[in-house]
Design a protein around this motif. Structure first.
Motif, PDB file in Angstrom:
ATOM      1  N   LYS A 170       0.847  -1.188   0.000  1.00 25.63           N
ATOM      2  CA  LYS A 170       0.000   0.000   0.000  1.00 25.63           C
ATOM      3  C   LYS A 170       0.883   1.239   0.000  1.00 25.63           C
ATOM      4  O   LYS A 170       1.932   1.271   0.645  1.00 25.63           O
ATOM      5  CB  LYS A 170      -0.905   0.027   1.237  1.00 25.63           C
TER       6      LYS A 170
ATOM      7  N   VAL B 295     -16.151   5.063   6.692  1.00 26.91           N
ATOM      8  CA  VAL B 295     -14.811   4.540   6.939  1.00 26.91           C
ATOM      9  C   VAL B 295     -14.773   3.025   6.788  1.00 26.91           C
ATOM     10  O   VAL B 295     -13.733   2.452   6.436  1.00 26.91           O
ATOM     11  CB  VAL B 295     -14.315   4.977   8.333  1.00 26.91           C
ATOM     12  N   ASN B 296     -15.900   2.339   7.036  1.00 29.22           N
ATOM     13  CA  ASN B 296     -15.926   0.884   6.918  1.00 29.22           C
ATOM     14  C   ASN B 296     -15.701   0.435   5.480  1.00 29.22           C
ATOM     15  O   ASN B 296     -14.980  -0.530   5.220  1.00 29.22           O
ATOM     16  CB  ASN B 296     -17.257   0.334   7.437  1.00 29.22           C
ATOM     17  N   GLN B 297     -16.325   1.134   4.542  1.00 27.78           N
ATOM     18  CA  GLN B 297     -16.200   0.765   3.140  1.00 27.78           C
ATOM     19  C   GLN B 297     -15.183   1.626   2.395  1.00 27.78           C
ATOM     20  O   GLN B 297     -15.043   1.497   1.178  1.00 27.78           O
ATOM     21  CB  GLN B 297     -17.563   0.854   2.451  1.00 27.78           C
ATOM     22  N   GLN B 298     -14.487   2.504   3.135  1.00 29.07           N
ATOM     23  CA  GLN B 298     -13.455   3.351   2.527  1.00 29.07           C
ATOM     24  C   GLN B 298     -14.008   4.120   1.324  1.00 29.07           C
ATOM     25  O   GLN B 298     -13.456   4.085   0.220  1.00 29.07           O
ATOM     26  CB  GLN B 298     -12.260   2.502   2.109  1.00 29.07           C
TER      27      GLN B 298
ATOM     28  N   ASN C 156     -14.662   5.374  -4.215  1.00 26.91           N
ATOM     29  CA  ASN C 156     -13.723   4.610  -3.408  1.00 26.91           C
ATOM     30  C   ASN C 156     -12.444   5.410  -3.220  1.00 26.91           C
ATOM     31  O   ASN C 156     -11.758   5.732  -4.184  1.00 26.91           O
ATOM     32  CB  ASN C 156     -13.414   3.267  -4.078  1.00 26.91           C
ATOM     33  N   VAL C 157     -12.093   5.737  -1.962  1.00 25.90           N
ATOM     34  CA  VAL C 157     -10.968   6.627  -1.701  1.00 25.90           C
ATOM     35  C   VAL C 157      -9.628   5.926  -1.880  1.00 25.90           C
ATOM     36  O   VAL C 157      -8.592   6.585  -2.012  1.00 25.90           O
ATOM     37  CB  VAL C 157     -11.055   7.240  -0.288  1.00 25.90           C
ATOM     38  N   GLN C 158      -9.605   4.601  -1.885  1.00 28.82           N
ATOM     39  CA  GLN C 158      -8.340   3.892  -2.066  1.00 28.82           C
ATOM     40  C   GLN C 158      -8.023   3.669  -3.540  1.00 28.82           C
ATOM     41  O   GLN C 158      -6.920   3.941  -3.985  1.00 28.82           O
ATOM     42  CB  GLN C 158      -8.392   2.545  -1.324  1.00 28.82           C
TER      43      GLN C 158
ATOM     44  N   ASN D  74      -9.452   9.656   7.207  1.00 30.33           N
ATOM     45  CA  ASN D  74      -9.428   8.220   6.979  1.00 30.33           C
ATOM     46  C   ASN D  74      -8.184   7.636   7.646  1.00 30.33           C
ATOM     47  O   ASN D  74      -7.079   7.756   7.099  1.00 30.33           O
ATOM     48  CB  ASN D  74      -9.420   7.915   5.486  1.00 30.33           C
TER      49      ASN D  74
ATOM     50  N   THR E  81      -7.195   4.659   7.912  1.00 31.95           N
ATOM     51  CA  THR E  81      -6.592   3.565   7.149  1.00 31.95           C
ATOM     52  C   THR E  81      -5.503   4.077   6.218  1.00 31.95           C
ATOM     53  O   THR E  81      -4.448   3.451   6.067  1.00 31.95           O
ATOM     54  CB  THR E  81      -7.671   2.831   6.329  1.00 31.95           C
ATOM     55  N   GLN E  82      -5.727   5.213   5.601  1.00 34.64           N
ATOM     56  CA  GLN E  82      -4.752   5.810   4.688  1.00 34.64           C
ATOM     57  C   GLN E  82      -3.944   6.922   5.341  1.00 34.64           C
ATOM     58  O   GLN E  82      -3.008   7.432   4.724  1.00 34.64           O
ATOM     59  CB  GLN E  82      -5.464   6.402   3.463  1.00 34.64           C
TER      60      GLN E  82
END
Length: 852
Positions: free
Chosen positions: A127, A251-254, A268-270, A513, A515-516
């Motif tokens: 990532k 945040v769960n589904q990004q 989708n932020v990713q 976020n 995660t990121q």
């Protein structure tokens, strides 16, 4: 010549900035963002090549160690992380490959001969900005190489080393191989037992690569400096809607999702992909503002309307897994609540709402939605009081059930008629105990701003991030601010996002976020009540300060050794800061015209000239100077300020204020007998403060408080009102009054930032008296050809009466003469829009009739 006492007054400002710089230096130095490489996705000529020792490589004896942080996000390519060649053309490389069986590996090779070391990586590590620590130890005497990755050593021998090496080390594309994976590198350290070279790779621009000491040693072709992604917002998404649409971040589904009447649009932020999904059933709420709040535990989005446009449901929940709407209720609040705050409690069991604007009022009430009764119930809180406001930012509840509320725009009475002011204060609201604690209040020395929705609390809970902007501008800019929760000190930590805020429905949100480790800004710009454009921007953590960015734009200069360079820089900076403030203040003192609106040459009173000793300014911003001309306004808390003003306004004719009136005016919700102690404490504080002002003394006689004033004491309001009376007595002409007093009454209305209802009649009487003197002069000044002065006077009148027809007329006529008809028409259109927003009707006089 600059006076010594002025320099001393300016030094504390310089020290504050120097202190900020001291904190900033290690932060900038220690938080390297890294170098990203253009990979195989780019043309071969555009791929990144980083040569560590660009001019003359050093010789390493016995031992060579290479340590760095590596980020990889490539599941397609083979590529070279780094390559080492020596003077005898021996070549060694660390390569990356994503194998077809889904197992990524790093490989250390003797080029064109053999693979010596294979290092497995996990898919979870692939990532961007997921950093892998790489340590390579090359023993030149024992002829071995060892890599430490993910806590495990990988070793091999028989490389053909000869005890020392003068290496050419190249990351990415190199003279032998052009394949480059999608990767980034930071915190590179190369050393042996006697010397060490550290490269943070925290540059912003250019091809030069510096050591941690600032020496230019390396060079890079086609660099992508990651630090820019932590300062400049990157546009990610844009779409126009011809119906009311709401949005939120899951945040769960990004994903940032936008909900319409019939479908959900998901960004989708990713991966950056966008999909549209149909609901399983019809959205039961007719959208007017389209506000919502996410319940992460239930994975539901609650969409609500405070004032639903019809009698249908006002609250519904969308299951983000099944896309099925659930009918919740029809509860509503009496008035609309534009730009309110919404948050769950810590268990995400109850929804709370605070503040907002509607029906020409700013609000301060807290509501909790009770699903059992389908009502928004008003909740009472104890402790400090938050003044009515909208445009404040709020956090979500933490584990202690605390919510932070920051800033906003409103006034103490809540009545829009008396005007508004910007608040820069922070409150901690506990939803368990129903208490409010004021943390701090600051006075930023910059253009007024408000906060967008959502405050983001830092991981260490010492700071919060807020997306701030001047809300009164139709074309404005958002910037990320970082505030200390402890004391309110702050810094700007991003570039700007240009946005349009033409309508009150326009809405801006800040999301984080984890995660990121990335911030997302959503801007919803309305052009009509049902038409808007949604834009999404991203900023990678950790955000970088504006000062660090400005420093980075300076050209490279020779660096001193570490021993004295920071000390010298700080001394120079401090001296420069003092010089800058002195120069700026002197320049402001000598300036007679500035741009008060875009392109208009309005006059601004010379505030520096107003720094009289023993002076109180009640016109415009409340300001007090002591006998040494030092600004001591900060000593006046809100209650002390109210007490001081109440007694001062009643002391001009030596009447004073009886003790009971002080109690009923300042503490109207308390019984008079219960105010004795707090009143005594407040009065004692006031005595202490004014002891440093000559010409004013607080007296108490016959249960009456009064100020005994002498000629050494100065009050601008007293001087102006005396001269207004002189005009009425024909001791002075109106022209003389304007010439002699303009610098004072042009500061603004009487106590315009003190919105106490008991002041309303005093303010109105003063404003009417002032207008009666200066308004008749306006036509004479304009007809006499002094359009600039007419413009200045009209501005003053409009600041008192924003919709005065006569002042508007001569403002527009003067602007037409000075700036042209197109500019005057633009100002007229802005006036008409504000008239409609505030009064609800259409302005009856067309532009052509005013400027005929």
């Amino acid at each position: 010549m600059i006076r010594k006492d002025k320099i001393l007054l300016l030094l504390p400002q310089a020290y504050k900035i120097v202190f900020l710089l001291v904190m900033l230096l290690p932060a900038v130095k220690g938080k390297a963002q890294g170098l990203q490489f253009n990979s195989n996705d780019s043309l071969m000529s555009q791929r990144t090549s980083y040569v560590v020792f660009a001019n003359e490589a050093p010789t390493f004896n016995d031992h060579l160690s290479i340590n760095f942080d590596l980020s990889l996000w490539d599941n397609d390519h083979l590529g070279y992380v780094f390559n080492i060649t020596d003077t005898k053309s021996n070549s060694y490389s660390l390569t990356y490959i994503y194998n077809y069986n889904g197992s990524p590996t790093l490989n250390f090779n003797i080029d064109s001969k053999s693979n010596k070391i294979e290092i497995p990586l996990s898919l979870a590590q692939l990532k961007k900005r997921k950093w892998i620590k790489i340590r390579a130890d090359i023993d030149l005497k024992k002829n071995t190489v060892a890599f430490l990755v993910n806590g495990k050593w990988y070793r091999a021998r028989d490389f053909g080393f000869e005890g020392s090496i003068t290496p050419k080390i190249t990351f990415g594309k190199n003279p032998h191989y052009s394949d480059v994976p999608k990767m980034a590198v930071k915190n590179l350290i190369i050393n042996d037992d006697s010397k060490s070279y550290s490269f943070p790779l925290n540059e912003w621009k250019g091809k030069n690569v510096h050591t941690a000491d600032g020496d230019i040693i390396g060079a890079v072709d086609h660099p992508v400096w990651l630090i820019n992604e932590s300062y400049f917002w990157t546009p990610k998404f844009e779409r126009h809607f011809n119906e009311v649409a709401g949005l939120n971040f899951d945040v769960n589904q990004q994903a940032v999702f936008m909900y319409k009447t019939d479908s959900l649009i998901v960004y989708n932020v990713q991966g950056g992909s966008t999909t549209t999904k149909a609901y399983k059933n019809k959205l039961p709420v007719k959208l007017l503002l389209g506000k919502s709040i996410i319940n992460n535990k239930q994975n539901k989005c609650y969409v609500y309307e405070v004032q639903p446009p019809d009698s249908s449901h006002s609250i519904a929940a969308l299951d983000l897994n099944t896309l099925e709407w659930q009918h919740i209720g029809k509860g509503f609040i009496k008035e609309q609540r534009h730009h309110h705050n919404i948050f769950f409690d810590k268990d995400q069991a109850n929804i709370y709402l605070f503040g907002g604007y509607g029906s020409f009022s700013y609000h301060k009430d807290f509501f909790k939605y009770e699903q059992a009764t389908d009502k928004w119930e008003k909740i009472a809180f104890t402790g400090d009081t938050i003044t009515p406001r909208f445009f404040s930012g709020s956090s979500q509840a933490d584990e202690n059930n605390d919510v932070y509320i920051f800033g906003g725009y409103g006034n103490q009475s809540g009545n829009q008629i008396v005007g508004g002011t910007h608040f820069y204060d922070l409150y901690r609201v506990n939803l368990t105990k129903h208490t409010i604690k004021k943390c701090w209040e600051i006075s930023p020395n910059e253009e007024p701003f408000v906060s967008a929705n959502n405050l983001v609390i830092s991981k260490d809970k010492k700071y919060f991030y807020a997306l701030c902007y001047p809300h009164e501008k139709p074309k404005t800019s958002l910037r990320l601010y970082k505030f200390s929760i402890k004391d309110g000190s702050y810094e700007v930590v991003s570039g700007t996002i240009p946005v349009a805020s033409e309508r009150i429905e326009s809405d801006f949100n800040l999301f984080y976020n984890p995660t990121q480790d990335a911030f997302f800004c959503t801007a919803q710009e309305f052009t009509s009540p049902s038409q808007s454009t949604v834009k999404i921007y991203a900023l990678t953590g950790t955000p970088v300060s504006q000062q660090a960015y400005l420093n980075s734009q300076q050209p490279d200069k020779p660096k001193f050794n570490n021993t004295y360079k920071y000390l010298i820089a700080l001394i120079i900076f401090a001296c420069g800061t003092v010089w800058y403030f002195v120069r700026r203040r002197k320049r402001k003192a000598n300036t007679t015209t500035i741009d008060d609106e875009v392109g208009t040459d309005f006059y601004t009173p010379k505030k520096e000239a107003d720094k009289k000793p023993n002076a109180v300014y009640l016109l415009g911003e409340f300001t007090v100077f002591n006998k040494n001309s030092r600004d001591i306004t900060y000593l006046f808390s809100p209650k002390i300020k109210q007490l001081f003003i109440l007694i001062l306004l009643n002391s001009k004719d030596e009447q004073g204020v009886v003790s009971k009136k002080i109690s009923t005016t300042l503490w109207p919700d308390k019984e008079v007998v219960k105010t004795k102690n707090i009143k005594g404490v407040t009065i004692n504080h006031l005595r202490s403060i004014i002891a440093d002002i000559d010409g004013i003394e607080l007296t108490f006689l016959n249960d009456t408080y009064s100020f005994k004033l002498s000629d050494t004491f100065f009050c601008d309001y007293f001087l102006v009102t005396d001269d207004i009376a002189n005009v009425h007595r024909h001791y002075k002409t109106a022209e003389q009054f304007i010439t002699e007093n303009f610098d004072l009454f042009a500061r603004g209305g009487l106590l315009q930032q003190v919105p106490e209802t008991w002041l309303d009649d005093i303010k109105l009487n003063f404003e009417e008296a002032l207008a009666r003197v200066i308004l008749p002069e306006l036509q004479k000044i304009y007809d006499g050809g002094d359009h600039k002065k007419a413009l200045e006077i009209s501005r003053v009148i409009l600041s008192i009466d924003p919709f005065n027809d006569g002042a508007l007329k001569y403002k527009l006529k003067s602007l037409r003469r000075i700036k042209g008809i197109d500019y005057a028409k633009k100002v007229y259109d802005e006036f008409v829009a504000e008239y409609h927003k505030s009064l609800g009707g259409e302005y009856p006089v067309p532009f052509e009739k005013i400027c005929k």
